[in-house]
Scaffold this active site. Sequence first.
Site, PDB file in Angstrom:
ATOM      1  N   THR A  96       0.906  -1.191   0.206  1.00 44.77           N
ATOM      2  CA  THR A  96       0.075  -0.034  -0.035  1.00 44.77           C
ATOM      3  C   THR A  96       0.939   1.079  -0.105  1.00 44.77           C
ATOM      4  O   THR A  96       1.519   1.304   1.011  1.00 44.77           O
ATOM      5  CB  THR A  96      -0.905  -0.067   1.289  1.00 44.77           C
ATOM      6  N   LYS A 171      -8.599   1.735  -2.981  1.00 49.93           N
ATOM      7  CA  LYS A 171      -8.481   1.360  -1.688  1.00 49.93           C
ATOM      8  C   LYS A 171      -8.853   2.501  -0.849  1.00 49.93           C
ATOM      9  O   LYS A 171      -9.482   2.260   0.327  1.00 49.93           O
ATOM     10  CB  LYS A 171      -6.840   0.903  -1.378  1.00 49.93           C
ATOM     11  N   LYS A 239      -5.144   7.873   8.396  1.00 47.88           N
ATOM     12  CA  LYS A 239      -4.067   8.294   7.250  1.00 47.88           C
ATOM     13  C   LYS A 239      -4.892   8.186   5.924  1.00 47.88           C
ATOM     14  O   LYS A 239      -5.074   8.983   5.075  1.00 47.88           O
ATOM     15  CB  LYS A 239      -2.853   7.597   6.953  1.00 47.88           C
TER      16      LYS A 239
END
Lengths: 286, 286, 286, 286
Positions: A96, A171, A239
Amino acid sequence: MSRIGFLGLGIMGKAMALNLVKAGFDVTVWNRDSHKCDELVEQGARVAATPKAVAQVCDITFAMVADPQAALAICQGENGVAAGIAEGRGYVDMSTVDDTTSLEIANAITHAGGRFLEAPVSGTKKPAEDGTLVILAAGDESLYQQAKPAFDVMGKMAPYLGAIGQGANMKLVVNMIMGGMLNIFSEGMALGQKSGLDGQAILDVLAAGAMANPMFTIKGKMCLEDNYATSFPLKHMQKDLRLAVALGDKLDQPLPTAAATNEAFKQAKKAGYADEDIAAVHKINR
Amino acid sequence: MSRIGFLGLGIMGKAMALNLVKAGFDVTVWNRDSHKCDELVEQGARVAATPKAVAQVCDITFAMVADPQAALAICQGENGVAAGIAEGRGYVDMSTVDDTTSLEIANAITHAGGRFLEAPVSGTKKPAEDGTLVILAAGDESLYQQAKPAFDVMGKMAPYLGAIGQGANMKLVVNMIMGGMLNIFSEGMALGQKSGLDGQAILDVLAAGAMANPMFTIKGKMCLEDNYATSFPLKHMQKDLRLAVALGDKLDQPLPTAAATNEAFKQAKKAGYADEDIAAVHKINR
Amino acid sequence: MSRIGFLGLGIMGKAMALNLVKAGFDVTVWNRDSHKCDELVEQGARVAATPKAVAQVCDITFAMVADPQAALAICQGENGVAAGIAEGRGYVDMSTVDDTTSLEIANAITHAGGRFLEAPVSGTKKPAEDGTLVILAAGDESLYQQAKPAFDVMGKMAPYLGAIGQGANMKLVVNMIMGGMLNIFSEGMALGQKSGLDGQAILDVLAAGAMANPMFTIKGKMCLEDNYATSFPLKHMQKDLRLAVALGDKLDQPLPTAAATNEAFKQAKKAGYADEDIAAVHKINR
Amino acid sequence: MSRIGFLGLGIMGKAMALNLVKAGFDVTVWNRDSHKCDELVEQGARVAATPKAVAQVCDITFAMVADPQAALAICQGENGVAAGIAEGRGYVDMSTVDDTTSLEIANAITHAGGRFLEAPVSGTKKPAEDGTLVILAAGDESLYQQAKPAFDVMGKMAPYLGAIGQGANMKLVVNMIMGGMLNIFSEGMALGQKSGLDGQAILDVLAAGAMANPMFTIKGKMCLEDNYATSFPLKHMQKDLRLAVALGDKLDQPLPTAAATNEAFKQAKKAGYADEDIAAVHKINR
């Protein structure tokens, strides 16, 4: 059958690579700490000394490392993937990373003559072991077709999402919805319990209706037991919420409840729960 | 077997009463417009001329009417339930009413010597027909035990939640979570589609993960097809969000994402979507 | 010159009545605890034994009491204003009450043949003493004209706002803006100080720009000194925010920042600051 | 008296430079389009051909250009300030730039031996002409002392705020508060007018209380007249809100009302009001 490389044997990567080996792929692995390669070798994998060495001998090299810095590190430099990748070979980064990092890696690989896919995953340890990850692939479509048999072993679905960046965007969208669902759930639990309702009864009623979903069951249990053993660290969710809100800024898309959720997770970070599970946002709501 | 009354044969009530008749209960029905009783009678139900007349001959009388005004009307007055209920008989109001109305009805019934349960339901036409409603019962516990066999026919679960008011509170909690989930889902869909992702792909990815739930599938399809045929009117959801936030005010429970969601639904009402389905909140987010 | 009554000699009422006496009005006072009348009498006021007795002898009777309950109590009952008010006499309630209470009082007075104005004020002890309150009058316009000379003594402005309810609405609007301003100010102070800026420098810069206002100066000092001696209790502001958001619900007016502010004040109440000054919302932001 | 340079003669810069000339400073100007220098020369200024040339002959060079790109452009390159600045000379950039740009400029200047101050201003055309800007200076403190006499001519206050970055932070804090105040004001106006209150009456009442401030007067008039002639473009405010929320993310400072305000301004951008005045946020609230 094509020869496959796998870089990064952390909790996720090891499980994913193991599934590939067990499925009969010819897998060459590398890990910064080479001890972690042992179990894979026992199962039939080969080992290479550097990311470059893996890329040199494999048709497709997959990577699953902890963060953008690590993702860049294994790609760049004299021992990096870009130094070893030959014309037409493929590199699939399943870590990621932010979109800037993804583009940087894509450029390094394509300049070296390789093809690139970003393929971040949704799911944690258990789905990695079970081969039921959701793989969010974007980038070179021919490489996607070539990598599909391996994706099918590692995950239960792997849609092709478009140009580089769309895997990361998907995502963010999914995690933003997850964060929002979790926080409204937590507010509801807190409101219900304060009004005198039994927490388990709330979970039972939710589980019986159109909103029933595994996350409420799992995180609800954690809230009731006041046990926030980390599966998905709260700070990572915050985040992602921040990045999702920032993407909304870029696209002129108002996201009022996502923004409110982001502030709730920030409050949880401020209160000291950054390293606990995302369910610990309940500590500031309850 | 006890004799059962059923007041109110709208979309929901008719389906519920029919299930009771089919299950073999001895059911006496009443409806403001008596024509609606015909189908029930064909299936074996009896008819009475007034709510009072039903209450006079039944051990337990259930009611399912459209709003608090109707709920009060069938309870009060010379032809109302309270005028007919005998010592020890039971009255179960399954309509969705506010807590003030529920208390008023409870008082009227108990002063007349009856026992009272509030039992609002979660679920719409289909679950009513299928006997899979979620029934949120609160009030007289002995009546709850007595009504349980009938609840088991009408719903798939019917937990006993405590004193009068707790059924309504549970419904607010559940609907508040539903509204919040729907709005964060809609924001996520809007963000994803603006970033270039395919809407169906977003639904597929969500359906494959821990957040998978029937509501996203159903409402997601409505959003993609831009078809908001009303199943749950948006204005009713906004009312529930308002009441949930108000309950939070009363209990000093901050609810920042519920409050943001309430404002989104208000914006949708302001934009003219009050009578469309709750999914029409997507029209202001997309 | 008309004869004037004044009911309620608390902190606010005493200062207001004193200003009327000093301005030369013929004032008759009443207070639940009659000792508080002494100072007024020394200055030249008359005393009456009951609200009814005041209303019987005065052309216009003003009231300034603590809450809706007290406002109703002095109006109703055998010793209340409504029992004494004669045809054509006027009653002006300057207390802060909800719209239901205001209507109830209006009805009692008008049924008794009197005329009624609601006239809640904006401003606390100091403006009451200085005769610089902002008076928000609504209701009978002929009474407004008649009361204007007295309003001019008690306040610096007293616009006529329309039908009963508009005084209360104006107060909600003003207090909602106040709450929102205070919270964004507090968030800004917290953000600035965390980023290393000096708190006083932030206040100085704000005081030099187009946003300069007395509230920032006063509340900013309280924040810097961490001293929240109560001038306007935080719980009352939260109540007004709640009522403003509820008014928005009624009028289909989305109020996202007011709603977020309401949740911040609720959080402050939950944290135990209900009875401190509104500036104590800073304790949850800082 | 030291010799002063001034780069950039747009609306703001021209007014500021003119004030310096009129105050008797020995000013050398430069502008990309040199025609704009004429008026300054008539008033007694000298002209130089490049930013480098200005920096070579002046003790302190000030700059006021449109955006970060322009700010970098006049500093870097063979004709840039950094190429001309001698040991000990000073450069003061009064443009509004992000912190990355500010650091880049600071590094370029200090590596060339110069001293640097960032000094963004709060205030628009009128304060620039009147010499009443608020100047937010941060960086080299000795340069600040040396520049103070010039700051005193251009502005009404110029506090020294600390290290590079603190000027930008102060500006974010101030603008975040401004955006929040404006939006809660707009919500209040919309709520009040919907409830039947007169818009001017709301402005009058606000102007009479502790919240009275020039911005409400100016922007309130714009809202009532539905005239959003641009003084401060809405998109710039949204950018500052976004940066303020991002700073909060970095410092773990929850900012729920600032975040809600940011979403309101994003909604206004989405609705097409990006280039209108910040007051146009009222179009989505009303």
